[in-house]
Design a protein around this motif. Sequence first.
Motif, PDB file in Angstrom:
ATOM      1  N   ALA A 211       1.812  30.655  -5.482  1.00 39.97           N
ATOM      2  CA  ALA A 211       2.103  30.394  -4.075  1.00 39.97           C
ATOM      3  C   ALA A 211       1.452  29.087  -3.620  1.00 39.97           C
ATOM      4  CB  ALA A 211       1.612  31.558  -3.212  1.00 39.97           C
ATOM      5  N   GLU A 212       0.231  28.865  -4.064  1.00 42.78           N
ATOM      6  CA  GLU A 212      -0.493  27.632  -3.720  1.00 42.78           C
ATOM      7  C   GLU A 212       0.228  26.406  -4.252  1.00 42.78           C
ATOM      8  OE1 GLU A 212      -4.431  25.655  -5.629  1.00 42.78           O
ATOM      9  OE2 GLU A 212      -4.725  27.629  -4.720  1.00 42.78           O
ATOM     10  N   VAL A 213       0.662  26.459  -5.502  1.00 43.88           N
ATOM     11  CA  VAL A 213       1.307  25.306  -6.123  1.00 43.88           C
ATOM     12  C   VAL A 213       2.692  25.061  -5.522  1.00 43.88           C
ATOM     13  CG1 VAL A 213       2.236  24.400  -8.292  1.00 43.88           C
ATOM     14  CG2 VAL A 213       0.007  25.524  -8.259  1.00 43.88           C
ATOM     15  N   GLU A 214       3.450  26.128  -5.272  1.00 42.16           N
ATOM     16  CA  GLU A 214       4.787  25.956  -4.697  1.00 42.16           C
ATOM     17  C   GLU A 214       4.716  25.352  -3.291  1.00 42.16           C
ATOM     18  OE1 GLU A 214       7.132  29.482  -4.860  1.00 42.16           O
ATOM     19  OE2 GLU A 214       7.692  29.109  -6.958  1.00 42.16           O
ATOM     20  N   LYS A 215       3.763  25.814  -2.479  1.00 37.34           N
ATOM     21  CA  LYS A 215       3.600  25.233  -1.151  1.00 37.34           C
ATOM     22  C   LYS A 215       3.140  23.781  -1.254  1.00 37.34           C
ATOM     23  CE  LYS A 215       3.644  25.330   3.298  1.00 37.34           C
ATOM     24  NZ  LYS A 215       4.937  25.434   4.022  1.00 37.34           N
ATOM     25  N   SER A 216       2.287  23.487  -2.204  1.00 39.96           N
ATOM     26  CA  SER A 216       1.838  22.108  -2.412  1.00 39.96           C
ATOM     27  C   SER A 216       3.018  21.217  -2.792  1.00 39.96           C
ATOM     28  CB  SER A 216       0.765  22.058  -3.490  1.00 39.96           C
ATOM     29  OG  SER A 216      -0.377  22.811  -3.117  1.00 39.96           O
ATOM     30  N   CYS A 217       3.915  21.725  -3.624  1.00 37.54           N
ATOM     31  CA  CYS A 217       5.103  20.951  -4.006  1.00 37.54           C
ATOM     32  C   CYS A 217       5.971  20.650  -2.793  1.00 37.54           C
ATOM     33  CB  CYS A 217       5.914  21.720  -5.056  1.00 37.54           C
ATOM     34  SG  CYS A 217       5.171  21.744  -6.706  1.00 37.54           S
ATOM     35  N   GLN A 218       6.141  21.636  -1.912  1.00 37.16           N
ATOM     36  CA  GLN A 218       6.941  21.419  -0.706  1.00 37.16           C
ATOM     37  C   GLN A 218       6.318  20.346   0.182  1.00 37.16           C
ATOM     38  OE1 GLN A 218       7.379  25.219   1.230  1.00 37.16           O
ATOM     39  NE2 GLN A 218       8.496  26.125  -0.471  1.00 37.16           N
ATOM     40  N   LEU A 219       5.007  20.432   0.387  1.00 41.94           N
ATOM     41  CA  LEU A 219       4.326  19.453   1.240  1.00 41.94           C
ATOM     42  C   LEU A 219       4.350  18.062   0.613  1.00 41.94           C
ATOM     43  CD1 LEU A 219       1.238  21.619   2.305  1.00 41.94           C
ATOM     44  CD2 LEU A 219       3.230  21.032   3.713  1.00 41.94           C
TER      45      LEU A 219
ATOM     46  N   LEU B 143       0.827  -1.216   0.000  1.00 37.21           N
ATOM     47  CA  LEU B 143       0.000   0.000   0.000  1.00 37.21           C
ATOM     48  C   LEU B 143       0.856   1.260   0.000  1.00 37.21           C
ATOM     49  CD1 LEU B 143      -2.773  -1.069   2.542  1.00 37.21           C
ATOM     50  CD2 LEU B 143      -2.987  -0.881   0.064  1.00 37.21           C
ATOM     51  N   LEU B 144       1.951   1.247   0.776  1.00 35.03           N
ATOM     52  CA  LEU B 144       2.822   2.419   0.827  1.00 35.03           C
ATOM     53  C   LEU B 144       3.546   2.639  -0.495  1.00 35.03           C
ATOM     54  CD1 LEU B 144       4.348   2.160   4.416  1.00 35.03           C
ATOM     55  CD2 LEU B 144       2.837   3.952   3.560  1.00 35.03           C
ATOM     56  N   LYS B 145       3.905   1.566  -1.176  1.00 37.39           N
ATOM     57  CA  LYS B 145       4.528   1.728  -2.494  1.00 37.39           C
ATOM     58  C   LYS B 145       3.538   2.344  -3.479  1.00 37.39           C
ATOM     59  CE  LYS B 145       7.242  -1.122  -4.491  1.00 37.39           C
ATOM     60  NZ  LYS B 145       7.807  -2.331  -5.129  1.00 37.39           N
ATOM     61  N   ASP B 146       2.281   1.883  -3.421  1.00 40.51           N
ATOM     62  CA  ASP B 146       1.265   2.472  -4.296  1.00 40.51           C
ATOM     63  C   ASP B 146       1.067   3.948  -3.964  1.00 40.51           C
ATOM     64  OD1 ASP B 146       0.935   0.021  -5.477  1.00 40.51           O
ATOM     65  OD2 ASP B 146      -0.853  -0.523  -4.324  1.00 40.51           O
ATOM     66  N   LYS B 147       1.057   4.261  -2.670  1.00 42.87           N
ATOM     67  CA  LYS B 147       0.901   5.662  -2.262  1.00 42.87           C
ATOM     68  C   LYS B 147       2.086   6.497  -2.742  1.00 42.87           C
ATOM     69  CE  LYS B 147       0.668   8.684   1.788  1.00 42.87           C
ATOM     70  NZ  LYS B 147       0.630   8.778   3.269  1.00 42.87           N
ATOM     71  N   ARG B 148       3.296   5.967  -2.578  1.00 42.96           N
ATOM     72  CA  ARG B 148       4.487   6.694  -3.027  1.00 42.96           C
ATOM     73  C   ARG B 148       4.444   6.961  -4.522  1.00 42.96           C
ATOM     74  NH1 ARG B 148       9.668   3.162  -3.182  1.00 42.96           N
ATOM     75  NH2 ARG B 148       8.398   2.412  -4.926  1.00 42.96           N
ATOM     76  N   ASP B 149       4.056   5.968  -5.303  1.00 44.32           N
ATOM     77  CA  ASP B 149       3.996   6.140  -6.761  1.00 44.32           C
ATOM     78  C   ASP B 149       2.949   7.181  -7.153  1.00 44.32           C
ATOM     79  OD1 ASP B 149       5.924   4.204  -6.894  1.00 44.32           O
ATOM     80  OD2 ASP B 149       4.536   2.576  -7.393  1.00 44.32           O
ATOM     81  N   GLU B 150       1.795   7.154  -6.482  1.00 44.38           N
ATOM     82  CA  GLU B 150       0.754   8.130  -6.789  1.00 44.38           C
ATOM     83  C   GLU B 150       1.176   9.538  -6.360  1.00 44.38           C
ATOM     84  OE1 GLU B 150      -2.760   9.687  -8.256  1.00 44.38           O
ATOM     85  OE2 GLU B 150      -1.813   7.739  -8.565  1.00 44.38           O
ATOM     86  N   LEU B 151       1.853   9.642  -5.221  1.00 45.99           N
ATOM     87  CA  LEU B 151       2.368  10.938  -4.781  1.00 45.99           C
ATOM     88  C   LEU B 151       3.378  11.491  -5.791  1.00 45.99           C
ATOM     89  CD1 LEU B 151       2.888  10.396  -0.937  1.00 45.99           C
ATOM     90  CD2 LEU B 151       1.399  12.093  -1.985  1.00 45.99           C
ATOM     91  N   MET B 152       4.222  10.626  -6.309  1.00 45.23           N
ATOM     92  CA  MET B 152       5.204  11.068  -7.304  1.00 45.23           C
ATOM     93  C   MET B 152       4.504  11.582  -8.558  1.00 45.23           C
ATOM     94  SD  MET B 152       8.325  11.051  -6.376  1.00 45.23           S
ATOM     95  CE  MET B 152       8.975  11.269  -8.027  1.00 45.23           C
ATOM     96  N   ARG B 153       3.445  10.894  -8.974  1.00 47.77           N
ATOM     97  CA  ARG B 153       2.717  11.345 -10.163  1.00 47.77           C
ATOM     98  C   ARG B 153       2.093  12.715  -9.928  1.00 47.77           C
ATOM     99  NH1 ARG B 153      -2.100  11.699 -12.299  1.00 47.77           N
ATOM    100  NH2 ARG B 153      -3.116  11.048 -10.375  1.00 47.77           N
ATOM    101  N   GLU B 154       1.444  12.877  -8.761  1.00 50.01           N
ATOM    102  CA  GLU B 154       0.847  14.171  -8.427  1.00 50.01           C
ATOM    103  C   GLU B 154       1.923  15.253  -8.305  1.00 50.01           C
ATOM    104  OE1 GLU B 154      -2.279  15.028  -8.021  1.00 50.01           O
ATOM    105  OE2 GLU B 154      -3.347  13.113  -8.002  1.00 50.01           O
ATOM    106  N   PHE B 155       3.056  14.897  -7.707  1.00 53.58           N
ATOM    107  CA  PHE B 155       4.147  15.854  -7.504  1.00 53.58           C
ATOM    108  C   PHE B 155       4.703  16.341  -8.841  1.00 53.58           C
ATOM    109  CE2 PHE B 155       8.749  16.585  -6.966  1.00 53.58           C
ATOM    110  CZ  PHE B 155       8.700  17.671  -6.113  1.00 53.58           C
ATOM    111  N   LEU B 156       4.918  15.431  -9.777  1.00 51.14           N
ATOM    112  CA  LEU B 156       5.457  15.818 -11.079  1.00 51.14           C
ATOM    113  C   LEU B 156       4.483  16.711 -11.836  1.00 51.14           C
ATOM    114  CD1 LEU B 156       7.128  12.457 -12.184  1.00 51.14           C
ATOM    115  CD2 LEU B 156       8.252  14.530 -11.351  1.00 51.14           C
ATOM    116  N   ASP B 157       3.186  16.432 -11.713  1.00 54.75           N
ATOM    117  CA  ASP B 157       2.189  17.310 -12.338  1.00 54.75           C
ATOM    118  C   ASP B 157       2.261  18.715 -11.732  1.00 54.75           C
ATOM    119  OD1 ASP B 157       1.313  15.273 -13.956  1.00 54.75           O
ATOM    120  OD2 ASP B 157      -0.384  14.733 -12.692  1.00 54.75           O
ATOM    121  N   LEU B 158       2.402  18.778 -10.413  1.00 56.89           N
ATOM    122  CA  LEU B 158       2.496  20.080  -9.747  1.00 56.89           C
ATOM    123  C   LEU B 158       3.771  20.813 -10.137  1.00 56.89           C
ATOM    124  CD1 LEU B 158       1.207  19.271  -6.139  1.00 56.89           C
ATOM    125  CD2 LEU B 158       0.132  20.795  -7.798  1.00 56.89           C
ATOM    126  N   VAL B 159       4.871  20.080 -10.269  1.00 58.44           N
ATOM    127  CA  VAL B 159       6.141  20.713 -10.661  1.00 58.44           C
ATOM    128  C   VAL B 159       6.024  21.335 -12.051  1.00 58.44           C
ATOM    129  CG1 VAL B 159       8.545  20.249 -11.287  1.00 58.44           C
ATOM    130  CG2 VAL B 159       7.605  19.327  -9.166  1.00 58.44           C
TER     131      VAL B 159
END
Length: 218
Positions: free
Chosen positions: A148-156, A29-45
């Motif tokens: 500002a919203e997106v940059e803070k989201s990237c940090q979190l 489950l944590l690997k799936d969460k990590r992969d999904e977080l990475m996908r969301e993170f790259l979109d935000l970047v």
Amino acid sequence: MAATQVNPTRMELTRLKRKLATAIKGHRLLKDKRDELMREFLDLVRENMELRKKVEREIQDANRNFVLAKAGMSEEILQAAMMAPKQEVYLKKDTKNVMSVDIPVFDYTTRTADKNDIFAYGFAYTSSDLDGAVQSLSDTLPDMLKLAEVEKSCQLMASEIEKTRRRVNALEHVIIPETQQGIRYITMKLDENERSTQVRLMKVKDMMLNEAHHYDEK
């Protein structure tokens, strides 16, 4: 998990097997969460890069207009025109949950909905370049808030990805191997005890048979 710290009992073996099953499920489950977080993170970047370029262009345009306005107006008139703002902005902050991360959502309202309320001066003694500069900054505000919203989201997101990665590594390289080692150790000890018990029982049986045979001879 050192083998010497494991109590080689069937109850402990059952507990470790349950722990191993839970750890394997949690690892997946944590690997799936990590992969999904990475996908969301790259979109935000990617969104962050585009927004930053856009905001920098808009600020450059506003600065250019201010420079032109300053060149065509006296310093006193420019300072008097910009001394007191007319419009007021009220910032509102909310959050939304993305993969257990509470990222900020910014919104704003103004004191009035009239777009001309951004000009705190009369138009008789000011240049159109100053109007363009003020208008440019006003138009940039939504993009700046979004940036500002997106940059803070990237940090979190980055912080949560790092925590999730550490948990995945701890399960994969520490908890699961140690639990498997404990299960192997207990299984080996129980098998040894079972073989020893069988040997003792066979010896007792032989002794009883020998004694019974000896009594029969008498």
